[in-house]
Design a protein around this motif. Sequence first.
Motif, PDB file in Angstrom:
ATOM      1  N   TYR A 245       0.848  -1.189   0.000  1.00 44.62           N
ATOM      2  CA  TYR A 245       0.000   0.000   0.000  1.00 44.62           C
ATOM      3  C   TYR A 245       0.885   1.241   0.000  1.00 44.62           C
ATOM      4  O   TYR A 245       2.008   1.212   0.521  1.00 44.62           O
ATOM      5  CB  TYR A 245      -0.891   0.019   1.242  1.00 44.62           C
ATOM      6  CG  TYR A 245      -1.914  -1.087   1.294  1.00 44.62           C
ATOM      7  CD1 TYR A 245      -3.232  -0.866   0.910  1.00 44.62           C
ATOM      8  CD2 TYR A 245      -1.566  -2.366   1.743  1.00 44.62           C
ATOM      9  CE1 TYR A 245      -4.183  -1.872   0.978  1.00 44.62           C
ATOM     10  CE2 TYR A 245      -2.505  -3.382   1.803  1.00 44.62           C
ATOM     11  CZ  TYR A 245      -3.813  -3.131   1.414  1.00 44.62           C
ATOM     12  OH  TYR A 245      -4.735  -4.139   1.462  1.00 44.62           O
ATOM     13  N   LEU A 264      -2.659   5.993  -8.412  1.00 45.01           N
ATOM     14  CA  LEU A 264      -3.846   5.193  -8.713  1.00 45.01           C
ATOM     15  C   LEU A 264      -3.655   4.359  -9.968  1.00 45.01           C
ATOM     16  O   LEU A 264      -4.127   3.219 -10.055  1.00 45.01           O
ATOM     17  CB  LEU A 264      -5.059   6.119  -8.846  1.00 45.01           C
ATOM     18  CG  LEU A 264      -5.502   6.787  -7.543  1.00 45.01           C
ATOM     19  CD1 LEU A 264      -6.504   7.900  -7.823  1.00 45.01           C
ATOM     20  CD2 LEU A 264      -6.094   5.765  -6.580  1.00 45.01           C
ATOM     21  N   TRP A 269      -7.134   1.048  -7.465  1.00 47.73           N
ATOM     22  CA  TRP A 269      -7.947   1.721  -6.449  1.00 47.73           C
ATOM     23  C   TRP A 269      -7.927   1.021  -5.097  1.00 47.73           C
ATOM     24  O   TRP A 269      -8.487   1.524  -4.128  1.00 47.73           O
ATOM     25  CB  TRP A 269      -9.385   1.857  -6.943  1.00 47.73           C
ATOM     26  CG  TRP A 269      -9.518   2.886  -8.017  1.00 47.73           C
ATOM     27  CD1 TRP A 269      -9.501   2.679  -9.368  1.00 47.73           C
ATOM     28  CD2 TRP A 269      -9.647   4.301  -7.834  1.00 47.73           C
ATOM     29  NE1 TRP A 269      -9.612   3.879 -10.034  1.00 47.73           N
ATOM     30  CE2 TRP A 269      -9.713   4.887  -9.125  1.00 47.73           C
ATOM     31  CE3 TRP A 269      -9.725   5.123  -6.711  1.00 47.73           C
ATOM     32  CZ2 TRP A 269      -9.856   6.261  -9.314  1.00 47.73           C
ATOM     33  CZ3 TRP A 269      -9.872   6.488  -6.898  1.00 47.73           C
ATOM     34  CH2 TRP A 269      -9.930   7.043  -8.192  1.00 47.73           C
ATOM     35  N   LEU A 339     -10.238   4.710  -0.673  1.00 48.77           N
ATOM     36  CA  LEU A 339      -8.921   5.100  -0.189  1.00 48.77           C
ATOM     37  C   LEU A 339      -8.917   5.411   1.302  1.00 48.77           C
ATOM     38  O   LEU A 339      -7.854   5.421   1.932  1.00 48.77           O
ATOM     39  CB  LEU A 339      -8.388   6.313  -0.967  1.00 48.77           C
ATOM     40  CG  LEU A 339      -7.697   6.040  -2.306  1.00 48.77           C
ATOM     41  CD1 LEU A 339      -8.625   5.393  -3.316  1.00 48.77           C
ATOM     42  CD2 LEU A 339      -7.116   7.333  -2.875  1.00 48.77           C
ATOM     43  N   ASN A 343      -9.490   0.309   2.116  1.00 44.43           N
ATOM     44  CA  ASN A 343      -8.037   0.140   1.987  1.00 44.43           C
ATOM     45  C   ASN A 343      -7.315   0.233   3.331  1.00 44.43           C
ATOM     46  O   ASN A 343      -6.525  -0.655   3.670  1.00 44.43           O
ATOM     47  CB  ASN A 343      -7.467   1.139   0.982  1.00 44.43           C
ATOM     48  CG  ASN A 343      -7.982   0.906  -0.431  1.00 44.43           C
ATOM     49  OD1 ASN A 343      -8.719  -0.048  -0.679  1.00 44.43           O
ATOM     50  ND2 ASN A 343      -7.617   1.769  -1.358  1.00 44.43           N
TER      51      ASN A 343
END
Length: 386
Positions: A245, A264, A269, A339, A343
Motif C-alpha cells: 500500500y 492510482l 484503487w 482510499l 483500503n
Amino acid sequence: MNDSLYIKGATVSLPSGSEKRDIVVEDGRITGLPARYANIKELPEIDAEGLTVLPGFIDVHTHGGAGIDVNAADEEGLRTIGRFFASQGVTGWLCSVLTDTPEQTLWCMEQARKVIEGGPYDGAPLLGIHLEGPCLSSEYKGAMPEHLLMHEASVDLFRTYQEASGGHVRYTTLAPEIPGVEDLIPQLNALGITCAIGHSGAGYDESITCIDAGAAAITHCGNACRLFHQHNPAIFGAGLETDVYVEAICDGRHLHPGSVRLYLKAKGWDHVVAITDSIMAAGLPDGEYKLGVNDVVVVDGDAKLASTGVRAGSTLTLAQALRNIMAFADTDVDHAVRLMSDNPARLIGFAGKGRIACGSDADLTLVDASYEVVRTIVGGRTVYQA
C-alpha cells in the motif's frame, strides 16, 4: 437498542457501486440491505432521503486536530480529537506518535490505552497507535527531532511500547537503511504491528528487501523519502512497483494531483491509502502550533516548521480529502471513498470495517449532494450530526 436502527431512502455506496437501499442495523452491525422499505422489526428510523451513505472513514496517520497534539494529548485530549474527526466523517483512527523521548512515548501509550479500552463515547473511536519512528533516517527526518532518532533498530523498545499500550500499537514507520530494520520487521509483525517504510533515503534493493521481509506500506509516499531515479528507483519506485500500500496526503500541497493519479494508475484503487498526516491545527485558523517537540507556523492552511520552513504535517481532513480525490482523479465517490475506508481497514487488519455489507460494523458516514458530512454513525450510534 441505541445501537440498532433503520436507515431509509438513502443512496448507499456498496462494494459494487452506489444503489438505492435501506440499511438495517442491529446491535451495532449491518444485518440487512433491503431494496425497498421493510422495517419489519420497527427499529428507530433515520430518514436519509437525498443523502449518500458511505463506509466510515479511517485515518491511520494523524498527529492531531482541534488544537490537540497527539504527543501531548491526555485521555480527554484524545477524545477531543476524536470528536472533531467524527465531524469529518471519521469512524476510526490511529493516533500517530511522533518520535519523542522514551518517557513521553510511554506516557502516550498509557493515555491511548485508556481511551481505546474505555469504551464508546461521542466521537470517532481510537482504534490503535501508529509509531512514526524512532528508526528513521536523519537525512529524511522531516519534522522528526534529530537527537531522538534511533540509529540501530531494537525490538526491545518496541516490545516495551507494545506492553505499555496493552497491545494497541497497530502500525509503525521504519527506514530500511537503519541497521537491524530488515530483521525487526518480522518480529514486529509477530507482535501484531503492521510495518510501513518511509522517512528514508533507502535505495531500491534495500527497500525491496524490507518489503520481502513483511513491510506492507510506504509512509506518505513521495514525501520525506528518496525519490525515483532511472538508475535507482529507490523506495518510491519499490512502492509503486510492488503490491504494498502507499499512503497519500491528498491536500494538493504534499502531492500534485498528477502524482495522485500516477499512484492510482500504478497501484489501482485498492492499494492507495488516503491519510491526513494532520497536526493540531486541523480545523483551526492560521497561527502558531506544536507538532511533538517542534514549533509550527500555519500560513494559508500550510503547516511548516518555524525553524527551517520544512513542511510539517497538514491541516487536511478526510472529508476534504474525499472531495479532493474526486476532483484530482475525476472519479465518483464510490472509487474515492475506498482510499479512506476499505483500503486502510485491510492494511491494518480491521476485520468487519471499511465497507457496507451484511455482517460489517455499522460505521457509516452520511453526506449531502456536495459531499459535506451531515451525520457520522459508529457501531449503530450517532456520534455526530450537523
